[in-house]
Design a protein around this motif. Structure first.
Motif, PDB file in Angstrom:
ATOM      1  N   TYR A   1      -6.968  -0.943  -1.619  1.00 33.40           N
ATOM      2  CA  TYR A   1      -6.361  -0.978  -0.278  1.00 33.40           C
ATOM      3  C   TYR A   1      -7.159  -0.122   0.707  1.00 33.40           C
ATOM      4  O   TYR A   1      -7.408  -0.532   1.845  1.00 33.40           O
ATOM      5  CB  TYR A   1      -4.913  -0.488  -0.329  1.00 33.40           C
ATOM      6  N   HIS A   2      -7.561   1.061   0.257  1.00 28.89           N
ATOM      7  CA  HIS A   2      -8.375   1.928   1.120  1.00 28.89           C
ATOM      8  C   HIS A   2      -9.649   1.213   1.563  1.00 28.89           C
ATOM      9  O   HIS A   2     -10.036   1.275   2.741  1.00 28.89           O
ATOM     10  CB  HIS A   2      -8.750   3.210   0.369  1.00 28.89           C
TER      11      HIS A   2
ATOM     12  N   PHE B   1       0.829  -1.200   0.000  1.00 26.43           N
ATOM     13  CA  PHE B   1       0.000   0.000   0.000  1.00 26.43           C
ATOM     14  C   PHE B   1       0.864   1.251   0.000  1.00 26.43           C
ATOM     15  O   PHE B   1       0.672   2.173  -0.806  1.00 26.43           O
ATOM     16  CB  PHE B   1      -0.919  -0.039   1.222  1.00 26.43           C
ATOM     17  N   PHE B   2       1.858   1.283   0.880  1.00 25.55           N
ATOM     18  CA  PHE B   2       2.758   2.436   0.934  1.00 25.55           C
ATOM     19  C   PHE B   2       3.623   2.528  -0.313  1.00 25.55           C
ATOM     20  O   PHE B   2       3.933   3.627  -0.787  1.00 25.55           O
ATOM     21  CB  PHE B   2       3.622   2.366   2.195  1.00 25.55           C
ATOM     22  N   SER B   3       4.023   1.397  -0.845  1.00 25.67           N
ATOM     23  CA  SER B   3       4.797   1.405  -2.080  1.00 25.67           C
ATOM     24  C   SER B   3       3.967   1.959  -3.236  1.00 25.67           C
ATOM     25  O   SER B   3       4.460   2.724  -4.063  1.00 25.67           O
ATOM     26  CB  SER B   3       5.277  -0.012  -2.404  1.00 25.67           C
ATOM     27  N   ALA B   4       2.671   1.573  -3.275  1.00 28.87           N
ATOM     28  CA  ALA B   4       1.775   2.075  -4.318  1.00 28.87           C
ATOM     29  C   ALA B   4       1.548   3.579  -4.193  1.00 28.87           C
ATOM     30  O   ALA B   4       1.288   4.270  -5.188  1.00 28.87           O
ATOM     31  CB  ALA B   4       0.442   1.339  -4.265  1.00 28.87           C
ATOM     32  N   LEU B   5       1.675   4.109  -2.972  1.00 21.72           N
ATOM     33  CA  LEU B   5       1.537   5.552  -2.760  1.00 21.72           C
ATOM     34  C   LEU B   5       2.816   6.300  -3.107  1.00 21.72           C
ATOM     35  O   LEU B   5       2.854   7.539  -3.045  1.00 21.72           O
ATOM     36  CB  LEU B   5       1.153   5.832  -1.302  1.00 21.72           C
TER      37      LEU B   5
ATOM     38  N   GLU C   1      -4.163   9.812   2.447  1.00 27.12           N
ATOM     39  CA  GLU C   1      -3.002   9.220   1.783  1.00 27.12           C
ATOM     40  C   GLU C   1      -1.705   9.932   2.150  1.00 27.12           C
ATOM     41  O   GLU C   1      -0.633   9.515   1.718  1.00 27.12           O
ATOM     42  CB  GLU C   1      -3.169   9.245   0.261  1.00 27.12           C
ATOM     43  N   ASN C   2      -1.799  10.991   2.942  1.00 26.18           N
ATOM     44  CA  ASN C   2      -0.602  11.723   3.345  1.00 26.18           C
ATOM     45  C   ASN C   2       0.230  10.889   4.309  1.00 26.18           C
ATOM     46  O   ASN C   2      -0.295  10.343   5.294  1.00 26.18           O
ATOM     47  CB  ASN C   2      -0.998  13.047   3.996  1.00 26.18           C
ATOM     48  N   TYR C   3       1.514  10.761   4.046  1.00 25.47           N
ATOM     49  CA  TYR C   3       2.391   9.905   4.850  1.00 25.47           C
ATOM     50  C   TYR C   3       2.365  10.289   6.318  1.00 25.47           C
ATOM     51  O   TYR C   3       2.273   9.427   7.199  1.00 25.47           O
ATOM     52  CB  TYR C   3       3.820   9.991   4.308  1.00 25.47           C
TER      53      TYR C   3
ATOM     54  N   VAL D   1      -4.561   1.204  -5.070  1.00 26.36           N
ATOM     55  CA  VAL D   1      -4.656   2.107  -3.925  1.00 26.36           C
ATOM     56  C   VAL D   1      -6.098   2.202  -3.421  1.00 26.36           C
ATOM     57  O   VAL D   1      -6.360   2.131  -2.208  1.00 26.36           O
ATOM     58  CB  VAL D   1      -4.117   3.505  -4.294  1.00 26.36           C
ATOM     59  N   ARG D   2      -7.043   2.342  -4.328  1.00 30.40           N
ATOM     60  CA  ARG D   2      -8.445   2.425  -3.927  1.00 30.40           C
ATOM     61  C   ARG D   2      -8.899   1.122  -3.274  1.00 30.40           C
ATOM     62  O   ARG D   2      -9.661   1.128  -2.294  1.00 30.40           O
ATOM     63  CB  ARG D   2      -9.319   2.740  -5.137  1.00 30.40           C
TER      64      ARG D   2
END
Length: 491
Positions: A196-197, A52-56, A112-114, A193-194
């Protein structure tokens, strides 16, 4: 035929620990349900959180730092919440944790902000590794140890099923998550990403179910409630002047305890009687803060736990370096596996863990707690050490199954071992410190792995972690195999 089959069936059920689980009553069942739903949520997001973080678009270093800081947040929560758990109520703390779990899941759904996600993980309840490193487990194990009979067999049986059901929850959550992510991301207008959310809604739903279970628990789960066995034990303590253990720091026999009254803990089965509590006078004067937490623990207990805490810290550091989330990330990088395939592999491994955990209770009853902990954990540690060696996917997956399938078999014996040598009124403090130290040791692992993952160095993390795990296994054997206890208590 009916006459002979009935005792045989009853014996099988007793051997599997199901009779012990049934007789403990609704409070223990609710703890197991709450834990299972939570591990379902952890399993559902643990498989993809690194992806998920990699996709972001976050770097490997940021992913590792995220996991480290999340574990650091778990350390703080564990320290604070277990410190006050027995004062303001175990159920209140567990309910607070469930609410934080729900809020953290909602933030991961909409942001989605880290830095926002990092803040939600540090101050909330998010499993960055798929494991349970927060305050829940320490308090739940205290509840189970408090509500079960003082018979160590009953406690060991219930704690074994506590591990089994949680592994099943993780397995189902992982399998469902992998399939759902693949299905959602393939829909028109959707991406990874969607998808995963959306999966974090499972986190919210399961947090809500856990909160309902906690709300239904009775007052018997609180430390202030004395069971008949507690009262009998306290009456026996009035006549006793010995401490928790008849053991000097070097393990030599004490002069005031007859060798006849001492038995090796390596040979203590789960059905062996627990030792007495330590005298209150050894706990020292009341103080506040962190020292107050340690002051709740008597000196004889601390003599044991200092050694065990060090070993558990070594083991947890290794687990943090190659947690399941990072392991699936490594598999995805090395073999290009899809999320669905990763979900299938991880789910099967969790089912194997659940099956093997069923055997942990009977093994502990027959082989002893220490023997079961060591002999089941060594093959798992060796599998971690050898994990990066094969170039074929099949051999790599076999090693992964060996690691995960046997990895949980030491958990119930370890919890039963701690409960056997720690008095009831010290158990929450001991479990809190144990959980805190394990989580703290785990915090540095993902950062080290994130740094090693640059270039072609990811494999070093598995070699180092496997070596540390083996050091834990052999250290546990060396320090505790000849430990002797002064057994007083009931049968």
């Amino acid at each position: 035929m009916t006459t002979t089959s009935r005792p045989s069936t009853e014996k099988i059920l007793d051997e599997l620990g199901l009779i012990s689980l049934w007789t403990t009553g609704p409070d223990s069942w609710l703890v197991l349900i709450s834990r299972t739903t939570r591990m379902f949520a952890y399993g559902s997001n643990g498989i993809f959180i690194a992806l998920f973080f990699s996709a972001l678009g976050f770097s490997d270093f940021r992913i590792g730092a995220f996991m480290t800081l999340t574990l650091a947040g778990d350390v703080v929560l564990t320290i604070v919440l277990t410190l006050v758990a027995d004062k303001i109520g175990r159920r209140n703390i567990l309910l607070f944790g469930s609410v934080m779990m729900i809020l953290s899941g909602l933030i991961f759904i909409y942001f989605e902000n880290y830095w926002i996600l990092l803040l939600a993980s540090v101050v909330g309840i998010i499993s960055a590794t798929g494991g349970d490193f927060g305050p829940f487990r320490a308090i739940e194990e205290s509840v189970l140890s408090h509500t079960t009979s003082k018979s160590s067999k009953t406690r060991s049986d219930v704690l074994s099923w506590y591990v089994v059901t949680s592994a099943l929850g993780s397995a189902i959550g992982t399998e469902l998550s992998g399939r759902m992510v693949n299905w959602l991301s393939s829909k028109e207008g959707w991406n990874d990403v969607r998808a995963y959310h959306t999966m974090f809604w499972l986190y919210v739903i399961n947090g809500t179910v856990g909160a309902m279970c906690i709300y239904l628990m009775s007052d018997k789960t609180e430390v202030s409630t004395k069971t008949p066995n507690d009262k009998a034990l306290e009456e026996g303590q009035a006549e006793e002047t010995e401490g928790l253990l008849g053991l000097e720091a070097d393990g030599a026999a004490r002069e005031d305890i007859s060798p006849v009254d001492r038995i090796p803990l390596s040979n203590v089965s789960a059905s062996s009687p627990p030792p007495d509590s330590a005298p209150k006078s050894e706990k020292g004067p009341p103080v506040t803060g962190w020292k107050s937490k340690l002051a709740q623990i008597s000196r004889p207990t601390r003599r044991i736990m200092y050694k065990l805490w060090f070993l558990l810290a070594v083991d947890s550091l290794a687990d943090g370096m190659v947690g399941y989330a990072l392991t699936t990330y490594y598999l995805a990088q090395k073999f290009g596996l899809s999320t669905g395939t990763l979900g299938d592999i991880t789910s099967i491994s969790y089912f194997l863990a659940a099956i093997s955990s069923i055997a942990a209770g009977p093994l502990a009853n027959h082989l002893g707690l220490i023997n079961t902990m060591v002999f089941t954990h060594i093959p798992s540690s060796a599998a971690v050490l050898l994990f990066p060696a094969p170039s074929s996917l099949v051999m790599t997956i076999i090693l992964f199954f060996v690691r995960t399938g046997l990895n949980n078999m030491d958990q119930a014996p370890r919890a039963a071992f701690i409960a056997a040598v720690v008095p009831t009124d010290e158990l929450t403090a001991v479990n809190g410190i144990t959980s805190m130290l394990r989580t703290l040791a785990s915090t540095t692992g993902p950062t080290i792995t994130g740094w090693l993952s640059g270039g072609d160095r990811f494999w070093i993390a598995f070699v180092a972690a496997g070596s540390l795990r083996l050091a834990y296994d052999f250290g546990l054997w060396a320090l505790f195999v000849d430990m002797k206890v002064n057994p007083h208590g009931e049968n």
